[in-house]
Design an enzyme around this catalytic site. Structure first.
Site, PDB file in Angstrom:
ATOM      1  N   GLU A   1      -7.650  -5.376  -0.204  1.00  0.00           N
ATOM      2  CA  GLU A   1      -8.347  -6.290  -1.483  1.00  0.00           C
ATOM      3  C   GLU A   1      -8.208  -7.528  -1.248  1.00  0.00           C
ATOM      4  O   GLU A   1      -8.951  -8.439  -1.799  1.00  0.00           O
ATOM      5  CB  GLU A   1      -7.661  -5.947  -2.794  1.00  0.00           C
ATOM      6  CG  GLU A   1      -7.456  -4.352  -3.192  1.00  0.00           C
ATOM      7  CD  GLU A   1      -9.117  -3.812  -3.467  1.00  0.00           C
ATOM      8  OE1 GLU A   1      -9.980  -4.315  -2.872  1.00  0.00           O
ATOM      9  OE2 GLU A   1      -8.920  -2.939  -4.364  1.00  0.00           O
TER      10      GLU A   1
ATOM     11  N   HIS B   1       0.933  -1.363  -0.020  1.00  0.00           N
ATOM     12  CA  HIS B   1      -0.105   0.036  -0.032  1.00  0.00           C
ATOM     13  C   HIS B   1       0.749   0.961  -0.071  1.00  0.00           C
ATOM     14  O   HIS B   1       1.980   1.128   0.669  1.00  0.00           O
ATOM     15  CB  HIS B   1      -0.936   0.129   1.198  1.00  0.00           C
ATOM     16  CG  HIS B   1      -2.045   0.839   1.018  1.00  0.00           C
ATOM     17  ND1 HIS B   1      -2.148   2.043   1.561  1.00  0.00           N
ATOM     18  CD2 HIS B   1      -3.427   0.688   0.627  1.00  0.00           C
ATOM     19  CE1 HIS B   1      -3.018   2.761   1.193  1.00  0.00           C
ATOM     20  NE2 HIS B   1      -3.772   2.020   0.563  1.00  0.00           N
TER      21      HIS B   1
HETATM   22  N1  ACO Z   1       4.127  -7.535  -4.705  1.00  0.00           N
HETATM   23  C1  ACO Z   1       5.404  -7.459  -4.940  1.00  0.00           C
HETATM   24  N2  ACO Z   1       6.223  -6.186  -4.838  1.00  0.00           N
HETATM   25  C2  ACO Z   1       5.733  -5.139  -4.628  1.00  0.00           C
HETATM   26  C3  ACO Z   1       4.092  -5.090  -4.079  1.00  0.00           C
HETATM   27  C4  ACO Z   1       3.377  -6.348  -4.286  1.00  0.00           C
HETATM   28  N3  ACO Z   1       2.006  -6.542  -3.995  1.00  0.00           N
HETATM   29  N4  ACO Z   1       3.822  -3.840  -3.633  1.00  0.00           N
HETATM   30  C5  ACO Z   1       4.951  -3.057  -3.824  1.00  0.00           C
HETATM   31  N5  ACO Z   1       5.948  -3.886  -4.328  1.00  0.00           N
HETATM   32  C6  ACO Z   1       7.347  -3.531  -4.548  1.00  0.00           C
HETATM   33  C7  ACO Z   1       7.529  -2.602  -5.730  1.00  0.00           C
HETATM   34  O1  ACO Z   1       7.632  -3.463  -6.866  1.00  0.00           O
HETATM   35  C8  ACO Z   1       8.413  -1.746  -5.448  1.00  0.00           C
HETATM   36  O2  ACO Z   1       9.911  -2.586  -5.741  1.00  0.00           O
HETATM   37  P1  ACO Z   1      11.011  -1.688  -6.620  1.00  0.00           P
HETATM   38  O3  ACO Z   1      11.489  -0.737  -5.314  1.00  0.00           O
HETATM   39  O4  ACO Z   1      12.092  -2.539  -6.761  1.00  0.00           O
HETATM   40  O5  ACO Z   1      10.593  -1.249  -7.748  1.00  0.00           O
HETATM   41  C9  ACO Z   1       8.602  -1.609  -3.973  1.00  0.00           C
HETATM   42  O6  ACO Z   1       7.927  -2.604  -3.603  1.00  0.00           O
HETATM   43  C10 ACO Z   1       7.626  -0.627  -3.475  1.00  0.00           C
HETATM   44  O7  ACO Z   1       6.570  -0.098  -4.166  1.00  0.00           O
HETATM   45  P2  ACO Z   1       5.930   0.944  -4.582  1.00  0.00           P
HETATM   46  O8  ACO Z   1       5.573   0.844  -6.107  1.00  0.00           O
HETATM   47  O9  ACO Z   1       6.845   2.295  -4.224  1.00  0.00           O
HETATM   48  O10 ACO Z   1       4.786   0.988  -3.737  1.00  0.00           O
HETATM   49  P3  ACO Z   1       3.650   2.044  -3.988  1.00  0.00           P
HETATM   50  O11 ACO Z   1       3.326   2.734  -2.920  1.00  0.00           O
HETATM   51  O12 ACO Z   1       3.502   2.553  -5.356  1.00  0.00           O
HETATM   52  O13 ACO Z   1       2.549   0.723  -4.467  1.00  0.00           O
HETATM   53  C11 ACO Z   1       0.664  -0.467  -4.643  1.00  0.00           C
HETATM   54  C12 ACO Z   1       1.463   0.719  -3.746  1.00  0.00           C
HETATM   55  C13 ACO Z   1       0.379   0.211  -5.949  1.00  0.00           C
HETATM   56  C14 ACO Z   1      -0.780  -0.650  -3.858  1.00  0.00           C
HETATM   57  C15 ACO Z   1       1.688  -1.642  -4.475  1.00  0.00           C
HETATM   58  O14 ACO Z   1       1.688  -2.279  -3.277  1.00  0.00           O
HETATM   59  C16 ACO Z   1       0.789  -2.946  -5.376  1.00  0.00           C
HETATM   60  O15 ACO Z   1       1.215  -2.720  -6.822  1.00  0.00           O
HETATM   61  N6  ACO Z   1       0.171  -4.011  -4.814  1.00  0.00           N
HETATM   62  C17 ACO Z   1      -0.533  -4.762  -5.533  1.00  0.00           C
HETATM   63  C18 ACO Z   1      -1.730  -4.279  -6.164  1.00  0.00           C
HETATM   64  C19 ACO Z   1      -2.940  -4.059  -4.947  1.00  0.00           C
HETATM   65  O16 ACO Z   1      -3.101  -4.681  -4.137  1.00  0.00           O
HETATM   66  N7  ACO Z   1      -3.495  -2.979  -5.305  1.00  0.00           N
HETATM   67  C20 ACO Z   1      -4.664  -2.540  -4.385  1.00  0.00           C
HETATM   68  C21 ACO Z   1      -4.284  -1.451  -3.379  1.00  0.00           C
HETATM   69  S1  ACO Z   1      -5.490  -1.048  -2.006  1.00  0.00           S
HETATM   70  C22 ACO Z   1      -6.275   0.012  -2.851  1.00  0.00           C
HETATM   71  O17 ACO Z   1      -5.974   0.773  -3.724  1.00  0.00           O
HETATM   72  C23 ACO Z   1      -7.812  -0.075  -2.593  1.00  0.00           C
END
Ligand code: ACO
Length: 361
Positions: A303, A244
């Site tokens: 989710e 998140h």
């Molecule tokens: N699985 C694997 N790796 C992840 C995940 C995940 N679910 N979430 C983040 N990471 C990794 C990213 O790849 C990133 O790695 P990097 O630095 O090597 O590129 C690192 O963790 C940091 O991630 P960010 O992209 O900075 O995190 P951000 O705050 O942008 O992402 C998000 C938040 C979009 C929700 C992300 O965690 C994600 O894509 N999750 C999966 C999709 C999901 O569950 N969405 C629902 C969110 S809840 C809602 O909106 C209601």
């Protein structure tokens, strides 16, 4: 400059506060735990909309029920025009036809619309007739009735209410920000809600719960979880339902929904094999994410349990984002009103990094 605007404060709000370190969500002064499973969607709408409409009745149950009836009357003839489109897109197209005002009447129609249109579209898709709303029922009860054709048990209706309440508002998430940007131009509430629907649809926001079930299906059996998850992460894939932008600990909404799932599980409404698989996958994912990103706490988000709860309530997985919209629409409307009341157009700057015109010699 940060592409994701992380840590940028772009609005002041009285509506909700997300504390990502404490794992706490406050909705208008109340912790989520005081509302989820204890209140109902109509009451949370009243809470969110308080002060934003001069003529807001104290109890919104009947006005919202009447609005469901009016949405059905207004849009029933148009249902077949879009019924063959993906459910979310069809619902969005129909909602675009609602009046684009800023007063309570427009707000009620918009808040009622997903709860009426989604069930109608699901039934048409299954070759059945869309059911008219029943204005004597609560929003959650009526929504479930219009999907299945039968009045749901009180526990199932309570579970959907818990879901709608849990997702009703959540700070300045992408869809809420989109709604506020549009409201700042003095456009109507329907325009704001349409922008929010577009933002919600993406898998990084509200589009994740369907893929959570795809993941469970792909894993199939608990003993496959670790290997499957490891392979996904090795390929650079993200695990849906984890991580998140704001939370560095467990999303409190995950627990609210897990509790609702356990309550209906006691009544036999949840496949116990499915639950056992989900528990193993969650634990394996958390272990793997800890190894994969030791410096970035990645925990279960809303989710993951949304997917399990909505599946148990009988919603098909490609409709989960539309059910999310049925809850979040209340928050979008409140935020749109709050933003409009500031009287300030949202218009940030960009930094130009393209080529400059050649200066003539
Ligand atoms: N699985 C694997 N790796 C992840 C995940 C995940 N679910 N979430 C983040 N990471 C990794 C990213 O790849 C990133 O790695 P990097 O630095 O090597 O590129 C690192 O963790 C940091 O991630 P960010 O992209 O900075 O995190 P951000 O705050 O942008 O992402 C998000 C938040 C979009 C929700 C992300 O965690 C994600 O894509 N999750 C999966 C999709 C999901 O569950 N969405 C629902 C969110 S809840 C809602 O909106 C209601």
């Amino acid at each position: 400059m940060s592409n994701g605007l992380e840590d940028v404060v772009a609005a002041e709000t009285v509506l909700s506060d997300v504390d990502g370190l404490a794992g706490r969500l406050i909705i208008r002064g109340q912790p989520l735990e005081a509302l989820a499973g204890r209140s109902n969607y109509e009451a949370v709408l009243s809470l969110l909309w308080d002060g934003f409409f001069p003529d807001l009745p104290t109890d919104l149950r009947q006005p919202l029920a009447d609005a469901r009836m009016r949405v059905f009357e207004l849009l029933r003839a148009d249902l077949h025009l879009v019924a063959d489109r993906p459910t979310f897109d069809a619902m969005r197209a129909l909602m675009a036809l609602l009046p684009d005002g800023t007063e309570l009447d427009s707000a009620l129609l918009l808040a009622a619309a997903p709860g009426v249109l989604l069930p109608a579209l699901l039934r048409l898709r299954d070759g059945e007739e869309a059911l008219s709303p029943d204005s004597s029922l609560s929003h959650a009860t009526d929504m479930l009735r219009m999907v299945s054709g039968d009045a749901p048990g009180a526990e199932l209706a309570r579970a959907l209410d818990t879901y709608l309440v849990t997702v009703a508002d959540h700070g300045l998430n992408a869809s809420t920000f989109a709604a506020r940007v549009v409201a700042s131009t003095e456009a109507g509430l329907t325009s704001s809600v349409l922008a929010a629907l577009g933002a919600l649809k993406g898998p990084l926001h509200g589009g994740a719960p369907g893929p959570v079930l795809d993941m469970l299906d792909a894993i199939g059996r608990p003993e496959n979880a670790e290997r499957w998850i490891g392979a996904q992460l090795a390929e650079g894939e993200r695990l849906m339902g984890f991580g998140h932008r704001i939370y560095r600990v467990r999303d409190p909404r995950a627990d609210a929904l897990k509790a609702a799932l356990q309550r209906i599980g006691k009544g036999g409404a949840v496949d116990t094999g499915r639950l056992a698989l989900a528990a193993t996958v969650e634990a394996a994912a958390l272990r793997a994410l800890k190894q994969h990103k030791p410096d970035r706490p990645l925990d279960t988000n809303v989710e993951f349990y949304t997917a399990l709860l909505l599946e148990a309530l009988g919603f098909p997985r490609d409709s989960f984002t539309a059910v999310f919209a049925a809850g979040r629409v209340g928050g979008w409307i409140a935020h749109a009103k709050e933003q409009a009341a500031t009287g300030r157009l949202i218009r940030p700057k960009s930094r130009y990094v393209g080529p400059m015109p050649k200066v003539a010699a």
